[in-house]
Design a protein around this motif. Structure first.
Motif, PDB file in Angstrom:
ATOM      1  N   PHE A 149       0.844  -1.187   0.000  1.00  0.00           N
ATOM      2  CA  PHE A 149       0.000   0.000   0.000  1.00  0.00           C
ATOM      3  C   PHE A 149       0.878   1.233   0.000  1.00  0.00           C
ATOM      4  O   PHE A 149       1.663   1.456   0.922  1.00  0.00           O
ATOM      5  CB  PHE A 149      -0.918   0.011   1.231  1.00  0.00           C
ATOM      6  CG  PHE A 149      -1.822   1.199   1.289  1.00  0.00           C
ATOM      7  CD1 PHE A 149      -2.859   1.339   0.385  1.00  0.00           C
ATOM      8  CD2 PHE A 149      -1.636   2.184   2.240  1.00  0.00           C
ATOM      9  CE1 PHE A 149      -3.700   2.441   0.431  1.00  0.00           C
ATOM     10  CE2 PHE A 149      -2.470   3.283   2.305  1.00  0.00           C
ATOM     11  CZ  PHE A 149      -3.511   3.418   1.397  1.00  0.00           C
ATOM     12  N   ASP A 150       0.753   2.035  -1.049  1.00  0.00           N
ATOM     13  CA  ASP A 150       1.523   3.269  -1.164  1.00  0.00           C
ATOM     14  C   ASP A 150       0.746   4.383  -0.468  1.00  0.00           C
ATOM     15  O   ASP A 150      -0.323   4.785  -0.931  1.00  0.00           O
ATOM     16  CB  ASP A 150       1.750   3.605  -2.641  1.00  0.00           C
ATOM     17  CG  ASP A 150       2.533   4.889  -2.841  1.00  0.00           C
ATOM     18  OD1 ASP A 150       3.067   5.445  -1.856  1.00  0.00           O
ATOM     19  OD2 ASP A 150       2.618   5.339  -3.993  1.00  0.00           O
ATOM     20  N   VAL A 151       1.287   4.878   0.640  1.00  0.00           N
ATOM     21  CA  VAL A 151       0.587   5.890   1.428  1.00  0.00           C
ATOM     22  C   VAL A 151       0.513   7.235   0.709  1.00  0.00           C
ATOM     23  O   VAL A 151      -0.327   8.066   1.059  1.00  0.00           O
ATOM     24  CB  VAL A 151       1.220   6.063   2.829  1.00  0.00           C
ATOM     25  CG1 VAL A 151       1.081   4.795   3.648  1.00  0.00           C
ATOM     26  CG2 VAL A 151       2.668   6.487   2.730  1.00  0.00           C
ATOM     27  N   ASP A 152       1.350   7.469  -0.278  1.00  0.00           N
ATOM     28  CA  ASP A 152       1.309   8.732  -1.021  1.00  0.00           C
ATOM     29  C   ASP A 152       0.177   8.768  -2.039  1.00  0.00           C
ATOM     30  O   ASP A 152      -0.435   9.811  -2.261  1.00  0.00           O
ATOM     31  CB  ASP A 152       2.642   8.990  -1.726  1.00  0.00           C
ATOM     32  CG  ASP A 152       3.780   9.221  -0.751  1.00  0.00           C
ATOM     33  OD1 ASP A 152       3.528   9.765   0.355  1.00  0.00           O
ATOM     34  OD2 ASP A 152       4.925   8.843  -1.074  1.00  0.00           O
ATOM     35  N   THR A 153      -0.109   7.638  -2.665  1.00  0.00           N
ATOM     36  CA  THR A 153      -1.149   7.589  -3.701  1.00  0.00           C
ATOM     37  C   THR A 153      -2.426   6.892  -3.229  1.00  0.00           C
ATOM     38  O   THR A 153      -3.437   6.931  -3.919  1.00  0.00           O
ATOM     39  CB  THR A 153      -0.635   6.840  -4.944  1.00  0.00           C
ATOM     40  OG1 THR A 153      -0.329   5.488  -4.580  1.00  0.00           O
ATOM     41  CG2 THR A 153       0.596   7.520  -5.529  1.00  0.00           C
ATOM     42  N   PHE A 154      -2.365   6.226  -2.066  1.00  0.00           N
ATOM     43  CA  PHE A 154      -3.478   5.422  -1.549  1.00  0.00           C
ATOM     44  C   PHE A 154      -3.876   4.310  -2.510  1.00  0.00           C
ATOM     45  O   PHE A 154      -5.049   4.001  -2.682  1.00  0.00           O
ATOM     46  CB  PHE A 154      -4.700   6.292  -1.199  1.00  0.00           C
ATOM     47  CG  PHE A 154      -4.474   7.161  -0.005  1.00  0.00           C
ATOM     48  CD1 PHE A 154      -4.539   6.634   1.276  1.00  0.00           C
ATOM     49  CD2 PHE A 154      -4.162   8.494  -0.157  1.00  0.00           C
ATOM     50  CE1 PHE A 154      -4.311   7.419   2.373  1.00  0.00           C
ATOM     51  CE2 PHE A 154      -3.937   9.299   0.937  1.00  0.00           C
ATOM     52  CZ  PHE A 154      -4.005   8.761   2.212  1.00  0.00           C
ATOM     53  N   LEU A 155      -2.865   3.713  -3.139  1.00  0.00           N
ATOM     54  CA  LEU A 155      -3.096   2.615  -4.068  1.00  0.00           C
ATOM     55  C   LEU A 155      -2.325   1.374  -3.624  1.00  0.00           C
ATOM     56  O   LEU A 155      -1.251   1.477  -3.034  1.00  0.00           O
ATOM     57  CB  LEU A 155      -2.641   3.009  -5.481  1.00  0.00           C
ATOM     58  CG  LEU A 155      -3.422   4.132  -6.150  1.00  0.00           C
ATOM     59  CD1 LEU A 155      -2.739   4.547  -7.447  1.00  0.00           C
ATOM     60  CD2 LEU A 155      -4.868   3.733  -6.404  1.00  0.00           C
ATOM     61  N   PHE A 156      -2.898   0.209  -3.942  1.00  0.00           N
ATOM     62  CA  PHE A 156      -2.240  -1.066  -3.689  1.00  0.00           C
ATOM     63  C   PHE A 156      -1.510  -1.514  -4.950  1.00  0.00           C
ATOM     64  O   PHE A 156      -2.067  -1.454  -6.054  1.00  0.00           O
ATOM     65  CB  PHE A 156      -3.261  -2.154  -3.325  1.00  0.00           C
ATOM     66  CG  PHE A 156      -3.767  -2.063  -1.924  1.00  0.00           C
ATOM     67  CD1 PHE A 156      -2.998  -2.544  -0.870  1.00  0.00           C
ATOM     68  CD2 PHE A 156      -5.002  -1.512  -1.655  1.00  0.00           C
ATOM     69  CE1 PHE A 156      -3.466  -2.477   0.437  1.00  0.00           C
ATOM     70  CE2 PHE A 156      -5.481  -1.439  -0.360  1.00  0.00           C
ATOM     71  CZ  PHE A 156      -4.714  -1.921   0.691  1.00  0.00           C
ATOM     72  N   TYR A 157      -0.281  -2.004  -4.758  1.00  0.00           N
ATOM     73  CA  TYR A 157       0.510  -2.545  -5.861  1.00  0.00           C
ATOM     74  C   TYR A 157       0.861  -3.997  -5.562  1.00  0.00           C
ATOM     75  O   TYR A 157       1.356  -4.294  -4.475  1.00  0.00           O
ATOM     76  CB  TYR A 157       1.800  -1.743  -6.049  1.00  0.00           C
ATOM     77  CG  TYR A 157       1.543  -0.342  -6.520  1.00  0.00           C
ATOM     78  CD1 TYR A 157       1.353  -0.082  -7.872  1.00  0.00           C
ATOM     79  CD2 TYR A 157       1.456   0.712  -5.626  1.00  0.00           C
ATOM     80  CE1 TYR A 157       1.096   1.203  -8.317  1.00  0.00           C
ATOM     81  CE2 TYR A 157       1.195   1.997  -6.059  1.00  0.00           C
ATOM     82  CZ  TYR A 157       1.020   2.238  -7.403  1.00  0.00           C
ATOM     83  OH  TYR A 157       0.757   3.505  -7.843  1.00  0.00           O
ATOM     84  N   PRO A 158       0.599  -4.911  -6.516  1.00  0.00           N
ATOM     85  CA  PRO A 158       0.974  -6.309  -6.286  1.00  0.00           C
ATOM     86  C   PRO A 158       2.480  -6.489  -6.443  1.00  0.00           C
ATOM     87  O   PRO A 158       3.123  -5.824  -7.254  1.00  0.00           O
ATOM     88  CB  PRO A 158       0.216  -7.055  -7.387  1.00  0.00           C
ATOM     89  CG  PRO A 158       0.012  -6.049  -8.466  1.00  0.00           C
ATOM     90  CD  PRO A 158      -0.064  -4.706  -7.805  1.00  0.00           C
ATOM     91  N   LEU A 159       3.015  -7.369  -5.641  1.00  0.00           N
ATOM     92  CA  LEU A 159       4.426  -7.745  -5.727  1.00  0.00           C
ATOM     93  C   LEU A 159       4.461  -9.258  -5.706  1.00  0.00           C
ATOM     94  O   LEU A 159       4.256  -9.881  -4.677  1.00  0.00           O
ATOM     95  CB  LEU A 159       5.209  -7.145  -4.557  1.00  0.00           C
ATOM     96  CG  LEU A 159       6.713  -7.137  -4.676  1.00  0.00           C
ATOM     97  CD1 LEU A 159       7.169  -6.501  -5.978  1.00  0.00           C
ATOM     98  CD2 LEU A 159       7.333  -6.399  -3.509  1.00  0.00           C
TER      99      LEU A 159
END
Length: 147
Positions: free
Chosen positions: A90-100
């Motif tokens: 979870f990127d706190v700057d964009t409020f988006l989840f990124y899969p890894l």
């Protein structure tokens, strides 16, 4: 190193170290979620092993409890919808989840990390639940629970 940079290094190391093996072969049962130390020691696991180990290592290297999760849900693989686990950041700057990813689409996932969020990636379908060592959440009403 930023947390994004650490995440990429950790995912690459886990993907290099682990060997994908179905749980029926590895643990003699249909589903088994191993502890991170078991995953590390066995070197063999399926998608949940990869995602749990990536998540665990990110937590050890400074990710906050709200920044990294293990996601369980559907994914498209070879034009088939299957159940799959992946690490979510979870990127706190964009409020988006990124899969890894570990196991499926690992190189593509690492290449797109921080660029293509989960909801814009057509490979990912519905999410059943996300969890880490502190929080869990499910979109399925009878499975909802937090902290």
């Amino acid at each position: 190193m930023t947390l994004f940079e650490k995440a990429i290094v950790i995912a690459k190391v886990v993907n290099t170290r682990l060997i994908y093996q179905d749980e029926l072969i590895n643990f003699k049962q249909a589903e088994y979620w191993a502890k991170p130390i078991e995953i590390h020691n066995n070197i063999l696991d399926d998608c949940d092993g990869y995602s749990c180990l990536i998540c665990y290592l990110l937590r050890l290297f400074g990710a906050k409890d709200y920044e990294v999760f293990v996601r369980a849900g559907n994914i498209i693989d070879n034009n088939k919808i299957i159940g799959h686990a992946t690490c979510l950041f979870f990127d706190v700057d964009t409020f988006l989840f990124y899969p890894l990813e570990g196991s499926f689409y690992a190189e593509e996932s690492i290449r797109n990390f921080g660029k293509v969020p989960l909801f814009l990636n057509p490979k990912y379908k519905d999410t059943w639940w996300i969890t880490n060592d502190v929080y869990s959440y499910s979109t399925i009403p009878f499975l909802r629970f937090i902290r």
